[in-house]
Design an enzyme around this catalytic site. Structure first.
Site, PDB file in Angstrom:
ATOM      1  N   ARG A 108      -4.161  18.893  -3.196  1.00  0.00           N
ATOM      2  CA  ARG A 108      -3.239  17.952  -2.538  1.00  0.00           C
ATOM      3  C   ARG A 108      -2.107  18.632  -1.783  1.00  0.00           C
ATOM      4  O   ARG A 108      -1.802  18.242  -0.658  1.00  0.00           O
ATOM      5  CB  ARG A 108      -2.647  16.987  -3.566  1.00  0.00           C
ATOM      6  CG  ARG A 108      -3.566  15.874  -3.920  1.00  0.00           C
ATOM      7  CD  ARG A 108      -3.032  15.115  -5.116  1.00  0.00           C
ATOM      8  NE  ARG A 108      -3.970  14.075  -5.445  1.00  0.00           N
ATOM      9  CZ  ARG A 108      -3.883  12.816  -5.039  1.00  0.00           C
ATOM     10  NH1 ARG A 108      -2.854  12.411  -4.335  1.00  0.00           N
ATOM     11  NH2 ARG A 108      -4.794  11.936  -5.354  1.00  0.00           N
ATOM     12  N   TYR A 217     -14.184  19.580 -10.350  1.00  0.00           N
ATOM     13  CA  TYR A 217     -14.651  20.182  -9.089  1.00  0.00           C
ATOM     14  C   TYR A 217     -13.739  21.344  -8.704  1.00  0.00           C
ATOM     15  O   TYR A 217     -12.580  21.405  -9.130  1.00  0.00           O
ATOM     16  CB  TYR A 217     -14.779  19.154  -7.962  1.00  0.00           C
ATOM     17  CG  TYR A 217     -13.570  18.307  -7.625  1.00  0.00           C
ATOM     18  CD1 TYR A 217     -12.541  18.789  -6.820  1.00  0.00           C
ATOM     19  CD2 TYR A 217     -13.481  16.995  -8.087  1.00  0.00           C
ATOM     20  CE1 TYR A 217     -11.453  17.975  -6.482  1.00  0.00           C
ATOM     21  CE2 TYR A 217     -12.399  16.185  -7.763  1.00  0.00           C
ATOM     22  CZ  TYR A 217     -11.392  16.689  -6.958  1.00  0.00           C
ATOM     23  OH  TYR A 217     -10.325  15.888  -6.632  1.00  0.00           O
TER      24      TYR A 217
HETATM   25  C1  LIG Z   1      -6.128  10.175 -10.679  1.00  0.00           C
HETATM   26  C2  LIG Z   1      -6.164   9.872  -9.188  1.00  0.00           C
HETATM   27  C3  LIG Z   1      -7.143  10.477  -8.392  1.00  0.00           C
HETATM   28  C4  LIG Z   1      -7.205  10.172  -7.023  1.00  0.00           C
HETATM   29  N1  LIG Z   1      -8.171  10.766  -6.269  1.00  0.00           N
HETATM   30  C5  LIG Z   1      -8.270  10.481  -4.949  1.00  0.00           C
HETATM   31  C6  LIG Z   1      -9.285  11.101  -4.148  1.00  0.00           C
HETATM   32  O1  LIG Z   1     -10.064  11.925  -4.626  1.00  0.00           O
HETATM   33  N2  LIG Z   1      -9.348  10.760  -2.820  1.00  0.00           N
HETATM   34  C7  LIG Z   1      -8.468   9.865  -2.252  1.00  0.00           C
HETATM   35  O2  LIG Z   1      -8.579   9.610  -1.041  1.00  0.00           O
HETATM   36  N3  LIG Z   1      -7.505   9.266  -2.997  1.00  0.00           N
HETATM   37  C8  LIG Z   1      -7.388   9.550  -4.321  1.00  0.00           C
HETATM   38  N4  LIG Z   1      -6.410   8.962  -5.075  1.00  0.00           N
HETATM   39  C9  LIG Z   1      -5.499   7.957  -4.437  1.00  0.00           C
HETATM   40  C10 LIG Z   1      -4.386   8.623  -3.670  1.00  0.00           C
HETATM   41  O3  LIG Z   1      -3.689   9.551  -4.464  1.00  0.00           O
HETATM   42  C11 LIG Z   1      -3.395   7.571  -3.171  1.00  0.00           C
HETATM   43  O4  LIG Z   1      -4.081   6.447  -2.696  1.00  0.00           O
HETATM   44  C12 LIG Z   1      -2.546   8.152  -2.048  1.00  0.00           C
HETATM   45  O5  LIG Z   1      -1.785   9.236  -2.522  1.00  0.00           O
HETATM   46  C13 LIG Z   1      -1.630   7.079  -1.444  1.00  0.00           C
HETATM   47  O6  LIG Z   1      -0.799   7.661  -0.484  1.00  0.00           O
HETATM   48  P1  LIG Z   1       0.498   6.907   0.021  1.00  0.00           P
HETATM   49  O7  LIG Z   1       1.119   7.840   1.006  1.00  0.00           O
HETATM   50  O8  LIG Z   1       0.135   5.525   0.433  1.00  0.00           O
HETATM   51  O9  LIG Z   1       1.409   6.752  -1.266  1.00  0.00           O
HETATM   52  P2  LIG Z   1       2.080   7.845  -2.192  1.00  0.00           P
HETATM   53  O10 LIG Z   1       1.207   9.041  -2.321  1.00  0.00           O
HETATM   54  O11 LIG Z   1       2.486   7.160  -3.439  1.00  0.00           O
HETATM   55  O12 LIG Z   1       3.370   8.304  -1.388  1.00  0.00           O
HETATM   56  C14 LIG Z   1       4.508   7.500  -1.306  1.00  0.00           C
HETATM   57  C15 LIG Z   1       5.662   8.375  -0.846  1.00  0.00           C
HETATM   58  O13 LIG Z   1       6.786   7.537  -0.640  1.00  0.00           O
HETATM   59  C16 LIG Z   1       7.895   8.057  -1.331  1.00  0.00           C
HETATM   60  N5  LIG Z   1       8.691   6.889  -1.697  1.00  0.00           N
HETATM   61  C17 LIG Z   1       8.451   5.982  -2.672  1.00  0.00           C
HETATM   62  N6  LIG Z   1       9.379   5.018  -2.671  1.00  0.00           N
HETATM   63  C18 LIG Z   1      10.237   5.326  -1.666  1.00  0.00           C
HETATM   64  C19 LIG Z   1      11.383   4.684  -1.159  1.00  0.00           C
HETATM   65  N7  LIG Z   1      11.834   3.554  -1.697  1.00  0.00           N
HETATM   66  N8  LIG Z   1      12.021   5.255  -0.111  1.00  0.00           N
HETATM   67  C20 LIG Z   1      11.572   6.416   0.447  1.00  0.00           C
HETATM   68  N9  LIG Z   1      10.489   7.051  -0.010  1.00  0.00           N
HETATM   69  C21 LIG Z   1       9.808   6.507  -1.041  1.00  0.00           C
HETATM   70  C22 LIG Z   1       7.335   8.827  -2.492  1.00  0.00           C
HETATM   71  O14 LIG Z   1       8.237   9.817  -2.952  1.00  0.00           O
HETATM   72  C23 LIG Z   1       6.077   9.429  -1.852  1.00  0.00           C
HETATM   73  O15 LIG Z   1       6.371  10.625  -1.174  1.00  0.00           O
HETATM   74  C24 LIG Z   1      -6.299   9.253  -6.449  1.00  0.00           C
HETATM   75  C25 LIG Z   1      -5.317   8.664  -7.237  1.00  0.00           C
HETATM   76  C26 LIG Z   1      -5.237   8.971  -8.599  1.00  0.00           C
HETATM   77  C27 LIG Z   1      -4.172   8.307  -9.432  1.00  0.00           C
END
Ligand SMILES: Cc1cc2nc3c(=O)[nH]c(=O)nc-3n(C[C@H](O)[C@H](O)[C@H](O)COP(=O)(O)OP(=O)(O)OC[C@H]3O[C@@H](n4cnc5c(N)ncnc54)[C@H](O)[C@@H]3O)c2cc1C
Length: 398
Positions: A108, A217
């Protein structure tokens, strides 16, 4: 108005991808991240062919390929008897003839760094850290994000990419906390030299057990291995990223194949996640506000697509902004219309896959019998809707 930035709350994978995609289309963006630095947890992530199509659009393929691993196959093994239930080749001619893009796994932080480095090289992206968004106000076609430290940031629109506990969603929809699934994930990485030699496979292996599974993996050119152990539990601790209890893990996996227990025994310190999702909805845009990634459609990880969907969202949204020019509300509506059925299907299918992985008793026997005769071509047919990146009407997602 074109110089007015589009605000993005959240600099995770989705927010960073959105900033990059919008800047590549010539739109200024201001990314507001709550943490003091951009970063991702030290765990693995699977990248389906559908997201490589997006990397190509973003000009990121080379940066991703630098450290990603191309596994030979997706393999499901029965965690009780250790036998292979099904094996889907990924690196042979069949897969690449069917899907024009590869399947890979990566670390990641490597993915996040590739996105943030590309944002830093874009003069149109303003990266702001230590900026926690608490909500927003709209005034005509302008948006003001309110920040926890009392500050305010103005822009032409606001994208809520602030994850599962999204503040932007809370203000936009107000549909309460996400659904706690009753599934817990423990995650760890292991240096390759500590991985038992007989289990050091270049494959994504899922050991499917009763109400449990374990995934392994390799990452970073095979230098480390990713381990994710999942089990059912009513124990619920709000919050994210706390230390797990290894004894509970052994209890949950007791009676499983010695290889599974051997892998669990390799880790001293696990991080724990309480897995949550939501029902699919489509109210993720209103006027100059839109949601993206987990803020819009949080899903269980059983299809390994949450981050892939967030990156697809980002590229799709930027295309729509480019098409609609000054009319951000129309662009965000069009983006939502393109995305909600596809992401909703992934949300629901992920739940179903969880049931398949965690089957017990007769259901387990039926699963193994149903999957055993499946040919690679049949497996590819089943994945085509996801990996080919078409929307629910058969149209391309962009
Ligand atoms: C065990 C596990 C395994 C996974 N494996 C996979 C995989 O193999 N492949 C895949 O595609 N997905 C996988 N996922 C899913 C994936 O991790 C998430 O769907 C993805 O990280 C979502 O990204 P995002 O940017 O939407 O949210 P997030 O990654 O949650 O990022 C949100 C960001 O916003 C910030 N933030 C939060 N609130 C605020 C606020 N109020 N103001 C300013 N900043 C804020 C946080 O600090 C963070 O940086 C997995 C998830 C889990 C739990």
């Amino acid at each position: 108005m074109n110089d007015d930035p589009i605000l993005i709350a959240g600099g995770g994978i989705g927010g960073a991808a959105a900033a990059l995609a919008l800047a590549r289309k010539g739109r200024p963006v201001r990314l507001l991240e709550q943490s003091r630095a951009f970063g991702e947890i030290g765990a693995g992530i699977q990248l389906g062919p559908n997201v490589f199509r997006m990397f190509e659009q973003l000009g990121l393929t080379e940066a991703i390929e630098e450290t990603a691993v191309r596994p030979d196959a997706l393999v499901m093994r029965d965690a009780l008897d250790g036998e292979v239930v099904t094996r889907v080749p990924l690196n042979d001619d069949g897969f690449r003839a069917r899907f024009p893009y590869p399947y890979a796994v990566t670390y990641r932080p490597d993915l996040q760094n590739a996105l943030i480095d590309a944002c830093r090289a874009e003069p149109l992206v303003d990266l702001v850290t230590a900026a926690k968004v608490t909500g927003y106000e709209t005034d005509g076609d302008r948006v003001t994000a309110t920040l926890q430290d009392g500050g305010r940031a103005g822009g032409a629109g606001l994208i809520g990419a602030d994850g599962l506990w999204s503040k932007v969603r809370e203000t936009l929809i107000g549909d309460g906390p996400p659904r706690v699934s009753g599934h817990i994930a423990y995650r760890a990485v292991l240096p390759a030299e500590e991985m038992p030699a007989h289990l050091r496979w270049n494959e994504v292996v899922l050991w499917a057990g009763p109400r449990t599974h374990l995934v392994q993996y390799p990452l970073r050119r095979g230098e480390i291995f990713n381990l994710v152990a999942v089990f059912h539990s009513d124990r619920y601790e709000e919050g994210w990223d706390v230390f797990g209890d290894a004894d509970e893990l052994f209890q949950r996996f007791s009676g499983e194949h010695p290889h599974v227990l051997e892998l669990l025994g390799k880790i001293d310190s696990w991080r724990m996640w309480v897995l949550c999702d939501r029902e699919p909805i489509k109210e993720w845009s209103r006027g100059p506000i839109a949601l993206l990634g987990d803020a819009a459609h949080p899903m269980l990880q059983y299809l390994a697509q949450g981050a892939c969907m967030a990156i697809e969202d980002a590229v799709c949204l930027a295309h729509q902004v480019d098409r609609h020019g000054q009319d951000l509300a129309a662009a965000f509506r069009a983006y939502r219309d393109k995305r909600y059925l596809r992401t909703g299907r992934v949300q629901l299918t992920a739940r179903f896959y969880g049931d398949v992985y965690h089957a017990e008793g007769v259901t387990r026997e039926l699963r193994n019998r149903a999957l055993a005769p499946r040919t690679p071509a049949q497996a590819y047919d089943g994945m085509a809707w996801l990996y080919n990146g078409v929307d629910e009407t058969g149209g391309q997602i962009l």
